[in-house]
Write a protein that holds these residues in place. Structure first.
Motif, PDB file in Angstrom:
ATOM      1  N   LEU A  58      23.394   9.986 -41.781  1.00  0.00           N
ATOM      2  CA  LEU A  58      22.179  10.435 -41.112  1.00  0.00           C
ATOM      3  C   LEU A  58      22.521  11.374 -39.961  1.00  0.00           C
ATOM      4  O   LEU A  58      21.906  12.434 -39.791  1.00  0.00           O
ATOM      5  N   LEU A  61      23.952  14.743 -41.401  1.00  0.00           N
ATOM      6  CA  LEU A  61      22.930  15.580 -42.042  1.00  0.00           C
ATOM      7  C   LEU A  61      22.151  16.373 -41.001  1.00  0.00           C
ATOM      8  O   LEU A  61      21.841  17.550 -41.198  1.00  0.00           O
ATOM      9  N   ASP A  70      12.723  15.520 -41.138  1.00  0.00           N
ATOM     10  CA  ASP A  70      12.704  15.673 -42.600  1.00  0.00           C
ATOM     11  C   ASP A  70      13.408  14.530 -43.318  1.00  0.00           C
ATOM     12  O   ASP A  70      13.486  14.517 -44.543  1.00  0.00           O
ATOM     13  N   ILE A  71      13.942  13.570 -42.547  1.00  0.00           N
ATOM     14  CA  ILE A  71      14.780  12.516 -43.114  1.00  0.00           C
ATOM     15  C   ILE A  71      14.133  11.157 -42.876  1.00  0.00           C
ATOM     16  O   ILE A  71      13.448  10.936 -41.878  1.00  0.00           O
ATOM     17  N   TYR A  73      14.999   6.679 -43.675  1.00  0.00           N
ATOM     18  CA  TYR A  73      15.993   5.674 -44.067  1.00  0.00           C
ATOM     19  C   TYR A  73      15.283   4.374 -44.412  1.00  0.00           C
ATOM     20  O   TYR A  73      14.313   3.979 -43.749  1.00  0.00           O
ATOM     21  N   CYS A  90      18.162   5.000 -36.073  1.00  0.00           N
ATOM     22  CA  CYS A  90      17.002   5.779 -36.517  1.00  0.00           C
ATOM     23  C   CYS A  90      15.902   5.767 -35.467  1.00  0.00           C
ATOM     24  O   CYS A  90      15.303   6.807 -35.156  1.00  0.00           O
ATOM     25  N   ILE A  95      14.201   9.350 -36.541  1.00  0.00           N
ATOM     26  CA  ILE A  95      14.287   9.305 -38.003  1.00  0.00           C
ATOM     27  C   ILE A  95      13.386   8.180 -38.501  1.00  0.00           C
ATOM     28  O   ILE A  95      13.553   7.021 -38.107  1.00  0.00           O
ATOM     29  N   LYS A 139       8.701  13.677 -46.099  1.00  0.00           N
ATOM     30  CA  LYS A 139      10.148  13.835 -45.897  1.00  0.00           C
ATOM     31  C   LYS A 139      10.778  14.627 -47.041  1.00  0.00           C
ATOM     32  O   LYS A 139      10.269  14.660 -48.153  1.00  0.00           O
ATOM     33  N   LEU A 141      14.331  14.195 -47.563  1.00  0.00           N
ATOM     34  CA  LEU A 141      15.425  13.350 -48.035  1.00  0.00           C
ATOM     35  C   LEU A 141      15.262  11.951 -47.477  1.00  0.00           C
ATOM     36  O   LEU A 141      15.051  11.762 -46.274  1.00  0.00           O
TER      37      LEU A 141
END
Length: 310
Positions: A58, A61, A70-71, A73, A90, A95, A139, A141
Motif C-alpha cells: 500500500l 503503490l 484510488d486504493i 484494503y 490505512c 486509504i 477505487k 485498486l
C-alpha cells in the motif's frame, strides 16, 4: 527515512460506516458494479508475511504514483479479532478499508458451520462480497489480504482461492524465505499456486519474504532464473514474475514480537478512534516494513502486471 502520515484524513467514512452501511447507501451484492481491479495477497501460511507485505505494498503503490484515494484494503476472512496494524496504517493515511473482517474464524466456528448453526456458504460469501463491494466504490485498486494458505476456509466455502474466483482477483503469492532455501521458496510457491490455477485465477507473481540477508541475492537470481526456465517449457504457464525478495530483519521481528507480547489475547475488538490509533511501537514497525518493502520490491512492476498506470 520513509515518510508515513499518522493523521486521519477527513474525506472518508469511518471504517464502521463503510462496513455497516451507516451512510444510507446500500452496497451492491455483486462485483459487476465496480470497475476496481482486485489484487489478492495470498501465501504459504499464517505469519509468512502477507499482512506485512500488504502494508509495504500500500505504501509503495502510493509512492509509485497511485493516489491513496484510488486504493482500498480489506481482509475478507481472518482468524484474528483484534484491529491489525495494516488497518491502522490505512486509517492514518487516507486509504479506504474495512477495519473488521466480514468473516471471522473464531474458535468453534467451523463446528458451528457444519452443524448448520453459522449460515450457509452462499450466505457467508454474500457477506464477504458485500463488504468488498462497499470498500471498492470509486477505487481503482483493492488490495485483498488472504487468510492462511489458499485453501484455509474451504470448509465453509470461503477460502482465499474461492474468494478470489468470486471477485475476479489477480494474485500475488508470498513465498517463505526464512530458511534461505531456494527449493522451499519455489516449492511453496508451486503448491500455493495450485488452487488458483485450478480455478483459472491469474497469479501474476511472487514476493519472497523474510529471507536471510546473506541468501537474498542468491534467492533473487535463482528464482528469476527458475521463472525463465518455466517460460521455455512446451506448455508454459501464464506469465508471472518475481517482484522482489524481502530480507529478514531482526529489528522488525523484535518489534513485531514486542507488539504481540503486549496484546497476547485475541479478544474481539471494535474499530474505534482509540483502537485504530497507532502506538509508538506500531509506528516504528510500520515504518520499518514500508522501508524494507520499498527498497526490495518493484511496485511499478506490480502496477504494470495489473495493467494499471499511476
Amino acid at each position: 527515512m520513509v515518510a508515513i502520515r499518522f493523521a486521519v484524513s477527513s474525506f472518508r467514512l469511518s471504517p464502521v460506516q463503510e462496513l455497516e452501511g451507516d451512510n444510507g447507501v446500500q452496497p451492491s451484492t455483486t462485483m459487476r458494479a465496480n470497475t476496481a481491479r482486485y489484487l489478492m495477497v495470498a501465501g504459504d501460511k499464517a505469519s509468512v508475511g502477507k499482512s506485512s507485505v500488504c502494508i509495504g505494498l500500500l505504501h509503495s503503490l502510493v509512492k509509485a504514483g497511485l493516489p491513496a484515494s484510488d486504493i482500498a484494503y480489506i481482509k475478507p476472512a481472518t482468524q484474528c479479532m483484534r484491529v491489525q496494524p495494516v488497518s491502522k496504517y490505512c486509517e492514518a493515511n487516507g486509504i479506504a478499508h474495512a477495519a473488521r473482517s466480514p468473516l471471522i474464524f473464531y474458535s468453534g466456528f467451523t463446528q458451528e458451520f457444519v452443524n448448520g448453526e453459522a449460515g450457509t456458504s452462499d450466505e457467508l460469501m454474500s457477506k464477504i462480497k458485500k463488504a468488498i463491494s462497499k470498500v471498492s466504490d470509486g477505487k481503482r485498486l483493492v488490495v485483498v489480504d488472504g487468510v492462511g494458505f489458499p485453501t484455509v476456509g474451504s470448509i465453509v466455502g470461503c477460502s482465499s482461492a474461492q474468494i478470489a474466483a468470486e471477485i475476479g482477483a489477480s494474485v500475488i503469492i508470498v513465498s517463505p524465505g526464512l530458511t534461505g532455501s531456494l527449493g522451499t521458496a519455489v516449492d511453496s510457491f508451486s503448491l500455493n499456486r495450485a488452487p488458483f490455477d485450478v480455478a483459472r485465477i491469474p497469479v501474476i507473481g511472487t514476493v519472497v519474504s523474510k529471507c536471510p540477508q546473506d541468501r537474498a541475492d542468491m534467492m533473487q537470481r535463482c528464482v528469476s532464473r527458475w521463472i525463465d526456465l518455466q517460460m521455455t517449457r512446451a506448455a508454459p504457464p501464464a506469465p508471472f514474475q518475481l517482484f522482489g525478495v524481502i530480507p529478514h530483519s531482526d529489528h522488525i521481528a523484535t518489534l513485531a514480537q514486542k507488539i504481540k507480547d503486549a496484546n497476547p489475547e485475541n479478544s474481539c475488538q471494535m474499530a474505534t478512534a482509540t483502537t485504530l490509533a497507532i502506538d509508538p511501537a506500531e509506528g516504528e514497525l510500520i515504518e520499518a516494513l514500508c522501508s524494507s518493502f520499498e527498497h526490495n520490491v518493484n511496485a511499478h512492476a506490480i502496477l504494470a502486471a495489473l495493467d494499471l498506470s499511476p
